[in-house]
Scaffold this active site. Structure first.
Site, PDB file in Angstrom:
ATOM      1  N   HIS A 146      -3.826   6.871   1.801  1.00 56.10           N
ATOM      2  CA  HIS A 146      -4.174   5.526   1.336  1.00 56.10           C
ATOM      3  C   HIS A 146      -5.535   5.151   1.932  1.00 56.10           C
ATOM      4  CE1 HIS A 146      -4.288   1.366   0.545  1.00 56.10           C
ATOM      5  NE2 HIS A 146      -4.019   0.992   1.789  1.00 56.10           N
TER       6      HIS A 146
ATOM      7  N   CYS B   5       0.816  -1.226   0.000  1.00 58.14           N
ATOM      8  CA  CYS B   5       0.000   0.000   0.000  1.00 58.14           C
ATOM      9  C   CYS B   5       0.844   1.268   0.000  1.00 58.14           C
ATOM     10  CB  CYS B   5      -0.928  -0.003   1.204  1.00 58.14           C
ATOM     11  SG  CYS B   5      -1.923  -1.486   1.273  1.00 58.14           S
TER      12      CYS B   5
ATOM     13  N   ASN C 171     -10.178  -0.803  -0.690  1.00 58.08           N
ATOM     14  CA  ASN C 171      -8.725  -0.662  -0.561  1.00 58.08           C
ATOM     15  C   ASN C 171      -8.058  -1.205  -1.819  1.00 58.08           C
ATOM     16  OD1 ASN C 171      -6.008  -0.919   0.040  1.00 58.08           O
ATOM     17  ND2 ASN C 171      -6.326  -1.769   2.084  1.00 58.08           N
TER      18      ASN C 171
HETATM   19  O1  UT7 Z   1      -4.036  -1.429   3.399  1.00 58.39           O
HETATM   20  C1  UT7 Z   1      -3.110  -1.828   4.355  1.00 58.39           C
HETATM   21  C2  UT7 Z   1      -3.503  -1.530   5.691  1.00 58.39           C
HETATM   22  N1  UT7 Z   1      -4.753  -2.185   6.041  1.00 58.39           N
HETATM   23  C3  UT7 Z   1      -5.314  -1.843   7.133  1.00 58.39           C
HETATM   24  O2  UT7 Z   1      -4.781  -0.982   7.777  1.00 58.39           O
HETATM   25  C4  UT7 Z   1      -6.558  -2.532   7.587  1.00 58.39           C
HETATM   26  C5  UT7 Z   1      -6.634  -2.429   9.066  1.00 58.39           C
HETATM   27  N2  UT7 Z   1      -7.712  -3.153   9.711  1.00 58.39           N
HETATM   28  C6  UT7 Z   1      -9.011  -2.855   9.557  1.00 58.39           C
HETATM   29  O3  UT7 Z   1      -9.382  -2.037   8.750  1.00 58.39           O
HETATM   30  C7  UT7 Z   1      -9.993  -3.508  10.494  1.00 58.39           C
HETATM   31  O4  UT7 Z   1      -9.278  -4.171  11.508  1.00 58.39           O
HETATM   32  C8  UT7 Z   1     -10.957  -4.494   9.805  1.00 58.39           C
HETATM   33  C9  UT7 Z   1     -11.937  -3.767   8.922  1.00 58.39           C
HETATM   34  C10 UT7 Z   1     -10.176  -5.519   9.016  1.00 58.39           C
HETATM   35  C11 UT7 Z   1     -11.768  -5.248  10.871  1.00 58.39           C
HETATM   36  O5  UT7 Z   1     -12.496  -4.310  11.667  1.00 58.39           O
HETATM   37  P1  UT7 Z   1     -12.426  -4.368  13.261  1.00 58.39           P
HETATM   38  O6  UT7 Z   1     -13.311  -3.322  13.751  1.00 58.39           O
HETATM   39  O7  UT7 Z   1     -10.976  -4.322  13.643  1.00 58.39           O
HETATM   40  O8  UT7 Z   1     -13.074  -5.762  13.544  1.00 58.39           O
HETATM   41  P2  UT7 Z   1     -12.445  -7.060  14.252  1.00 58.39           P
HETATM   42  O9  UT7 Z   1     -11.474  -7.736  13.352  1.00 58.39           O
HETATM   43  O10 UT7 Z   1     -11.994  -6.680  15.630  1.00 58.39           O
HETATM   44  O11 UT7 Z   1     -13.746  -7.950  14.388  1.00 58.39           O
HETATM   45  C12 UT7 Z   1     -14.852  -7.569  15.193  1.00 58.39           C
HETATM   46  C13 UT7 Z   1     -15.963  -8.576  14.985  1.00 58.39           C
HETATM   47  C14 UT7 Z   1     -15.508 -10.036  15.095  1.00 58.39           C
HETATM   48  O12 UT7 Z   1     -16.559 -10.768  15.664  1.00 58.39           O
HETATM   49  P3  UT7 Z   1     -16.541 -11.163  17.213  1.00 58.39           P
HETATM   50  O13 UT7 Z   1     -15.285 -11.968  17.401  1.00 58.39           O
HETATM   51  O14 UT7 Z   1     -16.508  -9.871  17.960  1.00 58.39           O
HETATM   52  O15 UT7 Z   1     -17.802 -11.935  17.365  1.00 58.39           O
HETATM   53  C15 UT7 Z   1     -15.321 -10.442  13.670  1.00 58.39           C
HETATM   54  O16 UT7 Z   1     -15.472 -11.831  13.498  1.00 58.39           O
HETATM   55  O17 UT7 Z   1     -16.466  -8.435  13.645  1.00 58.39           O
HETATM   56  C16 UT7 Z   1     -16.442  -9.707  13.005  1.00 58.39           C
HETATM   57  N3  UT7 Z   1     -16.242  -9.482  11.579  1.00 58.39           N
HETATM   58  C17 UT7 Z   1     -17.245  -9.280  10.727  1.00 58.39           C
HETATM   59  N4  UT7 Z   1     -18.576  -9.238  10.899  1.00 58.39           N
HETATM   60  C18 UT7 Z   1     -19.335  -9.021   9.801  1.00 58.39           C
HETATM   61  C19 UT7 Z   1     -15.066  -9.423  10.891  1.00 58.39           C
HETATM   62  N5  UT7 Z   1     -15.299  -9.182   9.603  1.00 58.39           N
HETATM   63  C20 UT7 Z   1     -16.653  -9.103   9.475  1.00 58.39           C
HETATM   64  C21 UT7 Z   1     -17.499  -8.879   8.373  1.00 58.39           C
HETATM   65  N6  UT7 Z   1     -18.825  -8.835   8.598  1.00 58.39           N
HETATM   66  N7  UT7 Z   1     -17.022  -8.686   7.124  1.00 58.39           N
END
Ligand code: UT7
Length: 329
Positions: A254, A115, A284
């Protein structure tokens, strides 16, 4: 060796025709439009068709930039493609793009730093022009991340899209380049990586079964690092360029997650209208996201001579960086 200035004389961007909405993703993933919108800011992303590869997107964006600049491909002295989804392991995608555009025997190479690719590429390209090595360089950020997505993994499948953005850099009496800050930390590649068919784990049937060729990310940890590094890099280029935050006309970050952008912008005291965000449309697109966003605002007539732009990114490597750039028409 002479020392000159550099400016951008043409921009272009391209996204594949196929649009995948959040509702489309709901059809096969345990996710929802509401979750994706509130957690990422994404509504749609464009995914390449089976017969479209990164060089096709890159060539389309570069053609648009050539038309915008009123130039022919043969007038470009060097081609650089920033990508982590090259058409082939080798040769470099830039070689394919230069030939496709009709440039003959011109140097061409890729920059593979995920990225941060556009930020690194812009730093290298501006250096080559300013030091007198080349008069004009085509720099393209292009990705077909949909090709290395695990479409059954809801934590990554929803995030990434395909696209390309191109800029043409040209030697100039005025100098747009104000400062660059680049960084990398390769101690934990597994935070965000695709092992592909790399030498560490060459592709075999077992590797394929483990999906090592696809993107894996530890999202929450990457998120925190992204916010901090993007703030630090922005502050570093402002300090080098002796500019105040208030002097930034547009922050062009980005587009990894709207919450990352909002958190960094809030800390930097950037009002909404000064932060360029197109994540709802494209998701992204890794190295393509910044040049696509730049092309959109320039073509919309929003960028004026003298404006200060700060490009900033964070991604796989881990890698990060920012460039401060004064726009000259
Ligand atoms: O481009 C390079 C750099 N990239 C980044 O910087 C990306 C950085 N990370 C992110 O943008 C975020 O961490 C994500 C969008 C990937 C995830 O969001 P989050 O708020 O950090 O969610 P999480 O991974 O902590 O997950 C929270 C909950 C989990 O469920 P439980 O364990 O709380 O029951 C996940 O399983 O959300 C769940 N979850 C989803 N639910 C519905 C994860 N993905 C999804 C989804 N739909 N697509």
């Amino acid at each position: 060796m002479s020392f000159t200035g550099v400016k951008i004389v043409g921009v272009g961007h391209y996204a594949p025709a196929r649009v995948v909405t959040n509702h489309d993703l709901e059809q096969w993933l345990d996710t929802s439009d509401e979750w994706i919108t509130t957690r990422t800011g994404m509504k749609r992303r464009h995914w390449a068709s089976n017969d479209e590869a990164t060089s096709d997107l890159a060539a389309a964006a570069a053609s648009a930039a050539l038309v915008h600049a009123g130039l022919q491909a043969q007038q470009i002295d060097c081609f650089i493609v920033a990508t982590v989804t090259p058409d082939y392991y080798f040769p470099a995608t830039a070689c394919l793009v230069a030939s496709r555009l009709g440039a003959v025997d011109k140097p061409a190479f890729d920059v593979a730093i995920a990225c941060s690719g556009f930020i690194y590429g812009l730093t290298v390209a501006a250096g080559l022009v300013r030091s007198g090595v080349y008069r004009r360089i085509m720099l393209i950020g292009a990705e077909t991340l949909s090709k290395i997505l695990d479409k059954d993994d809801r934590s990554t499948a929803i995030l990434f899209g395909d696209g390309a953005g191109a800029v043409i850099l040209e030697r100039s009496d005025e100098d747009s380049f104000l400062a660059a800050d680049l960084g990398a930390d390769g101690s934990r590649p597994e935070l965000l990586f695709a092992q592909g068919s790399g030498a560490r784990r060459p592709l075999d049937h077992a590797a394929l079964d483990e999906k090592v060729h696809l993107i894996h990310m530890q999202g929450p940890e990457t998120f925190k690092l992204a916010v901090n590094r993007m703030i630090e890099s922005t502050e570093a280029v402002l300090e080098q360029a002796k500019l105040a935050k208030s002097e930034i006309t547009f922050l062009i970050p980005h587009q990894a997650n709207k919450r990352i952008i909002d958190a960094a912008a809030r800390y930097l005291g950037m009002p909404n209208g000064k932060v360029v965000i197109n994540i709802a449309e494209y998701g992204n697109t890794s190295a393509a996201s910044i040049p696509m966003a730049l092309s959109e605002v320039v073509r919309a007539g929003l960028v004026k001579s003298g404006d200060v732009l700060v490009f900033v990114a964070f991604g796989g490597g881990l890698s990060w960086g920012a460039v401060a750039w004064r726009w000259h028409q």
